[in-house]
Design an enzyme around this catalytic site. Structure first.
Site, PDB file in Angstrom:
ATOM      1  N   GLU A  85     -25.454 -37.942 -21.923  1.00  9.44           N
ATOM      2  CA  GLU A  85     -25.967 -36.854 -21.090  1.00  9.44           C
ATOM      3  C   GLU A  85     -27.391 -36.577 -21.567  1.00  9.44           C
ATOM      4  OE1 GLU A  85     -25.224 -32.230 -19.706  1.00  9.44           O
ATOM      5  OE2 GLU A  85     -24.830 -32.836 -21.750  1.00  9.44           O
ATOM      6  N   ASP A 107     -22.113 -35.415 -24.926  1.00 11.50           N
ATOM      7  CA  ASP A 107     -22.688 -34.138 -24.530  1.00 11.50           C
ATOM      8  C   ASP A 107     -24.087 -33.967 -25.120  1.00 11.50           C
ATOM      9  OD1 ASP A 107     -22.032 -31.554 -23.254  1.00 11.50           O
ATOM     10  OD2 ASP A 107     -22.323 -30.743 -25.256  1.00 11.50           O
TER      11      ASP A 107
HETATM   12  C1  BGC Z   1     -22.009 -29.534 -21.001  1.00 15.06           C
HETATM   13  C2  BGC Z   1     -21.873 -28.099 -20.660  1.00 15.06           C
HETATM   14  C3  BGC Z   1     -21.890 -27.300 -21.947  1.00 15.06           C
HETATM   15  C4  BGC Z   1     -23.132 -27.635 -22.796  1.00 15.06           C
HETATM   16  C5  BGC Z   1     -22.975 -27.163 -24.198  1.00 15.06           C
HETATM   17  C6  BGC Z   1     -23.422 -29.526 -21.558  1.00 15.06           C
HETATM   18  O1  BGC Z   1     -24.311 -30.294 -21.201  1.00 15.06           O
HETATM   19  O2  BGC Z   1     -21.898 -30.403 -19.906  1.00 15.06           O
HETATM   20  O3  BGC Z   1     -20.734 -27.830 -19.903  1.00 15.06           O
HETATM   21  O4  BGC Z   1     -21.918 -25.940 -21.650  1.00 15.06           O
HETATM   22  O5  BGC Z   1     -23.330 -29.008 -22.857  1.00 15.06           O
HETATM   23  O6  BGC Z   1     -22.050 -27.935 -24.869  1.00 15.06           O
END
Ligand code: BGC
Length: 512
Positions: free
Chosen positions: A256, A204
Site C-alpha cells: 500500500e 499496510d
Molecule cells: C489502512 C487503514 C488504516 C491505516 C492505519 C491504512 O492504510 O488501509 O484502514 O486505518 O492504514 O493502519
C-alpha cells in the site's frame, strides 16, 4: 507468476458474513466462500484478523501471532486457509508494520521500562518541550485528525512522562524501524504465516516506516516520511522480499504505497506488486486516468514492476457513489471495473464492488465507528460508508448477513434489498453477473490476461487501448465524454453498446 495477472477479492471480515454476533467472522467467510469462487477470482486478501482492541478496526494489532476472538480461532483460520486452497483460491493476509496497538506486549513493556530503555527504543519516544516537558516534542499534527502526532504517557511511578509518536490514532504507536529488533520480529511474523501456508501479504502503509520525527519544518505527520532511494524502508522491504522469495509456491506481497512518481517507483521495485493509487484518485477523468495508467505502465515496462489496479477499498467511498450521481455512478463503477480487468497486472476488487453497492453516506451519527469521526471533532464522517455489511438475501436488514434477530454492526439501508446477492444471481444482466462474466472473460482471453498493451487514438474524453497475444486481440474502450462515440470494427465481447458506445459505458471488442 500467478500474481502478475491475478484478480484478488478483498474481504473486509467484519462485513462479509456473520455466523453469530452481527460482526462478520472467519466461519462466515468459510460458509460463503462459494460466492467468491463463483466470481472466478484467483485470491482473497483479508483485512486484519489478528488480535486487536479494534481502535482502528484491526489495523491496531496487539498480537500478530493469533486470531482475534471476535473473528474466531486459529483453528477457524486453518480451516479457512484449507477451504480456500481446496477451491483454488490463494490467501493474502494484511500485514501492519508501521505501528502496533498500544495494547501490544512491546508497548506495555516500553511504558513500564522507563526512558532510555531498550524496550522504549522499539517505539518513537521523546521528551516533551518546556521546563516540565508538558509540550509535545514538535508541533506536527496528525494526518488522521485529532491534533498532535504525540501522546504523553504516565510513567510507571505515576508521574507525567515522555511522549510517543503516532501517525494514526494514539492507540497505534509507531514502531522505530531504526531498531534492528523490529525487523527481526517482523521477519518472525512473516515466517510464522508463510510457514502456515498463506500465499502472501497486503502491506499496510508500506512507505511509512522511516520518518524523521524530530523535524520541525513539516506541519503534518505524513510529510515526515522519508522517500529517498536508500532509506531504511527500502532496505526493510528488500530484506523481507528475500524472505518471501525463499519460500516455494510463488508467495507475494502487495504494497500500500501512496507515494507518487519517482518515489512510488522506488517501492514498485521492492515489492512484487504495488497499488497504483493514481488510478483510484483520477476518478472519472479520461486525461488523468490515461496519465495514471501510463505512469504505472512505465514502471512495468521500464522497471519490471507489476501494478495492482484498484478503485475501491475499505478506505475510500465506493465508486458507485463517488463517480455518481445516481445511476450514472453505477454505470461508471461497472465501466471502471471493466477498465481494471482490461489492464496488464493484478486487479483488486473490494467486497460489494461486484454488486454495485453504493456508499452509505447517511449512517446515523451515533453508529459511526471509524476513529476519524471522533478524532475530527465530528466533522469528518470517516470510512464507515464503504464498510457496511454485505446484503446476501431477503427483503430487509440484515439481508441474511447475520442470524435472524441479530443486528449488524453497521445498519444497512433499505435500498440494499434490490442489490442482494440472491436477487442479482437470478438476473442474467445484473451487476454481479456482469462482473462475473468480465472476470471469466479475462481468464479466457490470453490477450487480456497477459497480452501486450498499446494505446489507441481516441476522441477527447475516450480511452481506448489494445491488448494482444498472438491471434487473440481485444480492444478496450470507455466513454467518459457526454456524447455517444462510434465503435471501431470488431465483435462486441462484453459491454452495453447500441451501435455506438454511450457515455459512461465500456466495451471489449475482439477480432478487429
Ligand atoms: C489502512 C487503514 C488504516 C491505516 C492505519 C491504512 O492504510 O488501509 O484502514 O486505518 O492504514 O493502519
Amino acid at each position: 507468476m500467478w500474481w502478475q495477472e491475478a484478480v484478488v477479492y478483498q474481504i473486509y471480515p467484519r462485513s462479509y458474513f456473520s455466523t453469530g454476533t452481527g460482526v462478520g467472522d472467519l466461519r462466515g467467510i468459510i460458509e460463503r466462500l462459494d460466492h467468491i469462487v463463483d466470481l472466478c477470482v484467483d485470491a482473497i486478501w483479508m483485512s486484519p484478523v489478528y488480535c486487536s482492541p479494534h481502535a482502528d478496526h484491526g489495523y491496531d494489532v496487539s498480537d500478530y501471532f493469533d486470531i482475534d476472538p471476535l473473528f474466531g480461532t486459529m483453528a477457524d483460520f486453518d480451516d479457512l486457509l484449507a477451504a480456500a486452497h481446496a477451491r483454488g483460491l490463494r490467501v493474502l493476509l494484511d500485514m501492519v508494520p508501521n505501528h502496533t496497538s498500544d495494547q501490544h506486549a512491546w508497548f506495555i513493556e516500553a511504558v513500564q521500562a522507563g526512558p532510555g530503555s531498550a524496550a522504549r527504543d522499539r517505539y518513537l519516544f521523546r521528551d516533551g518541550r518546556g521546563p516540565d516537558g508538558s509540550l509535545p516534542p514538535t508541533d506536527t499534527v496528525c494526518s488522521f485528525g485529532g491534533g498532535t502526532v504525540w501522546t504523553r504517557i504516565t510513567e510507571a511511578d505515576g508521574t507525567p512522562g515522555q511522549w510517543y509518536f503516532h501517525l494514526f490514532t494514539p492507540e497505534q504507536p509507531d514502531l522505530n524501524w531504526a531498531q534492528p529488533q523490529v525487523l527481526a520480529e517482523f521477519e518472525r511474523i512473516w515466517r510464522f504465516w508463510l510457514d502456515k501456508g498463506v500465499d502472501g501479504f497486503r502491506v499496510d502503509v508500506a512507505d511509512h516506516l522511516t520518518k524523521d520525527v524530530d523535524r520541525t519544518d513539516m506541519p503534518e505527520g505524513n510529510q515526515l516520511l522519508e522517500h529517498d532511494g536508500h532509506n531504511r524502508t527500502h532496505q526493510v522491504w528488500q530484506h523481507l522480499r528475500r524472505v518471501l522469495d525463499s519460500y516455494d509456491g510463488q508467495r507475494t506481497a502487495v504494497g500500500e504505497v501512496w507515494a507518487r512518481g519517482a518515489e512510488h517507483a522506488g517501492y514498485a521495485v521492492d515489492f512484487p506488486t504495488t497499488f497504483a493509487f493514481d488510478v483510484l484518485k483520477a476518478d472519472w477523468d479520461a486525461a488523468k486516468l490515461r496519465a495514471a495508467i501510463s505512469g504505472a505502465m512505465w514502471e512495468r515496462d521500464e522497471l519490471g514492476a507489476t501494478p495492482a489496479w484498484v478503485v475501491d477499498n475499505h478506505d475510500t467511498p465506493r465508486t458507485a457513489t463517488r463517480l455518481g450521481p445516481g445511476q450514472t455512478g453505477v454505470h461508471r463503477s461497472l465501466a471502471m471495473t471493466q477498465l481494471l480487468l482490461s489492464l496488464p497486472g493484478s486487479v483488486y476488487l473490494y467486497q460489494g464492488q461486484e454488486l454495485g453497492l453504493p456508499n452509505v453516506d447517511d449512517l446515523p451519527d451515533e453508529v459511526l465507528a471509524d476513529p476519524i469521526w471522533a478524532r475530527s471533532d465530528f466533522t469528518d464522517r470517516g470510512r464507515d460508508g464503504c464498510r457496511v455489511p454485505l446484503p446476501w438475501s431477503g427483503d430487509e436488514p440484515s439481508f441474511g448477513f447475520a442470524p435472524p434477530g441479530v443486528k449488524p454492526w453497521l445498519p444497512q439501508p433499505a435500498a440494499f434489498a434490490d442489490l442482494t446477492i440472491e436477487r442479482q444471481r437470478t438476473n442474467p444482466d445484473s451487476f454481479l453477473n456482469t462482473v462475473r462474466k468480465l472476470v471469466r472473460l479475462r481468464h479466457e482471453h490470453p490477450a487480456l490476461r497477459c497480452g501486450s498493451f498499446r494505446w489507441l487514438d481516441s476522441p477527447d474524453g475516450v480511452l481506448a487501448f489494445e491488448r494482444s497475444c498472438e491471434a487473440d486481440r481485444v480492444v478496450f474502450m470507455v466513454n467518459m465524454s457526454d456524447t455517444p462515440v462510434s465503435l471501431p470494427a470488431g465483435t462486441v465481447v462484453a459491454g452495453d453498446v447500441r451501435g455506438q458506445l454511450p457515455p459512461d459505458r465500456a466495451v471489449w471488442l475482439a477480432g478487429a
